[in-house]
Design an enzyme around this catalytic site. Structure first.
Site, PDB file in Angstrom:
ATOM      1  CB  SER A  56       4.880  49.504  89.939  1.00 55.38           C
ATOM      2  OG  SER A  56       4.844  50.637  89.116  1.00 55.38           O
TER       3      SER A  56
ATOM      4  CG  ASP B  40      12.255  51.965  88.127  1.00 51.73           C
ATOM      5  OD1 ASP B  40      11.585  52.609  87.302  1.00 51.73           O
ATOM      6  OD2 ASP B  40      11.756  51.417  89.131  1.00 51.73           O
TER       7      ASP B  40
ATOM      8  CG  HIS C 138       9.211  50.100  86.742  1.00 55.75           C
ATOM      9  ND1 HIS C 138       9.344  50.487  88.064  1.00 55.75           N
ATOM     10  CD2 HIS C 138       7.873  49.952  86.535  1.00 55.75           C
ATOM     11  CE1 HIS C 138       8.154  50.585  88.612  1.00 55.75           C
ATOM     12  NE2 HIS C 138       7.247  50.255  87.721  1.00 55.75           N
TER      13      HIS C 138
END
Length: 310
Positions: A171, A251, A283
């Site tokens: 991320s 995601d 995610h």
């Protein structure tokens, strides 16, 4: 790693900014995070397969890292690849010391038989961006200081092969990892050779999340800021041979990852890039349910990516 956010709170008059599920800022300047970060101590239990310890990279500003090493290297005379891991959390939550990240990096070290340095960068908004990038760069330079075997950490001096260094992050940490390898290509980093970079569910510009990034980075270049939207020249000079990108089918950042891969392929960069998609997943699912079939697949592919260089 349990980081499920609570239900969205009601915004009251004393809240100046709110970025759910990360943090809110009150008008008096106080910052409140929606998800607590449970810290896990380093582990040197003789029964554990992985040792870990915390190191201070810099006292001003305060930058730390957690170093992991297999307790009994398969071949004590053979030096091990080194992974620099950069955690996610929207640049504003989590830590290298968070219990979920401690367990995940420990698992990676055990399965891949590597040394890992997990970066604990300062968090926004109290420490505005670019603090996270600067701190990660400080850790990379600290790693490189062991290039001649006379750095400050005996584990790296004795056991790390700095000709086989990898960056990995998820991320926001994947965004930072990209920016680090781009910076190495621009300025150099004597003492190490970075072989590959693994970006797991990377954040780049082009979503609603951009508002929060711009808030956390007061001195920014707008939506075309190269830290948000990698410039072609930055992609072309990535200082590594291989890039592995993971995306998840459900995601909201999926397209950011696929667009990054296409941009990298078209940039003139001379390395090889691979993309892996896990359909029907969300995610950072691999952190939320690390024992699931697809999370195990992600880990196995990451391990293979590292060990492929041997």
């Amino acid at each position: 790693m349990k980081m499920e956010p609570p239900p969205p709170p009601i915004i009251t008059d004393d809240v100046a900014h709110q970025f759910f599920p990360f943090f809110k800022v009150y008008k008096d300047g106080r910052v409140e995070r929606f998800m607590p970060s449970e810290k896990h101590p380093p582990c040197d239990d003789p029964s554990s397969s992985v040792r870990s310890k915390d190191v201070v990279i810099s006292s001003e500003p305060v930058v730390s890292a957690r170093v992991f090493m297999p307790r009994m290297p398969n071949n004590p005379e053979k030096k091990l690849p080194l992974v620099v891991y950069i955690h996610g959390g929207g640049f504003s939550i989590a830590s290298a010391f968070h219990s979920g990240y401690h367990k995940y990096v420990s698992s990676l070290v055990a399965k891949a038989n590597v040394i890992a340095v997990s970066v604990d960068y300062r968090l926004a908004p109290e420490h505005p961006i670019p603090a996270c990038y600067d701190d990660s760069w400080a850790v990379l330079k600290w790693v490189a200081s062991h290039g001649n075997g006379d750095g400050p950490d005996p584990w790296l001096n004795s056991h790390a092969d700095l000709g086989r260094v990898f960056l990995a992050g998820d991320s926001a940490g994947a965004n930072i990892s990209h920016n680090m390898i781009s910076r190495v290509g621009s300025t150099g980093l004597p003492g190490v050779k970075i072989v590959g970079v693994a970006l797991v569910h990377p954040y780049f510009g082009g979503t609603e999340d951009d508002k929060m990034w711009l808030y956390m980075c007061p001195e920014n270049g707008g939506l075309d800021d190269p830290r948000l939207k990698p410039a072609v020249e930055d992609l072309r000079r990535l200082e590594c041979e291989r890039v592995l990108v993971f995306v998840a089918g459900k995601d909201h950042l999926r397209e950011r990852g696929t667009c990054y891969v296409e941009a990298l392929k078209g940039s003139g960069w001379k390395g090889t890039v691979e993309i892996v998609e896990h359909e029907e997943e969300r995610h950072v699912f691999h952190l939320m349910k690390p024992e699931s079939e697809k999370a195990v697949d992600l880990m196995n592919r990451l391990v293979s990516f590292i060990n492929q260089a041997e």
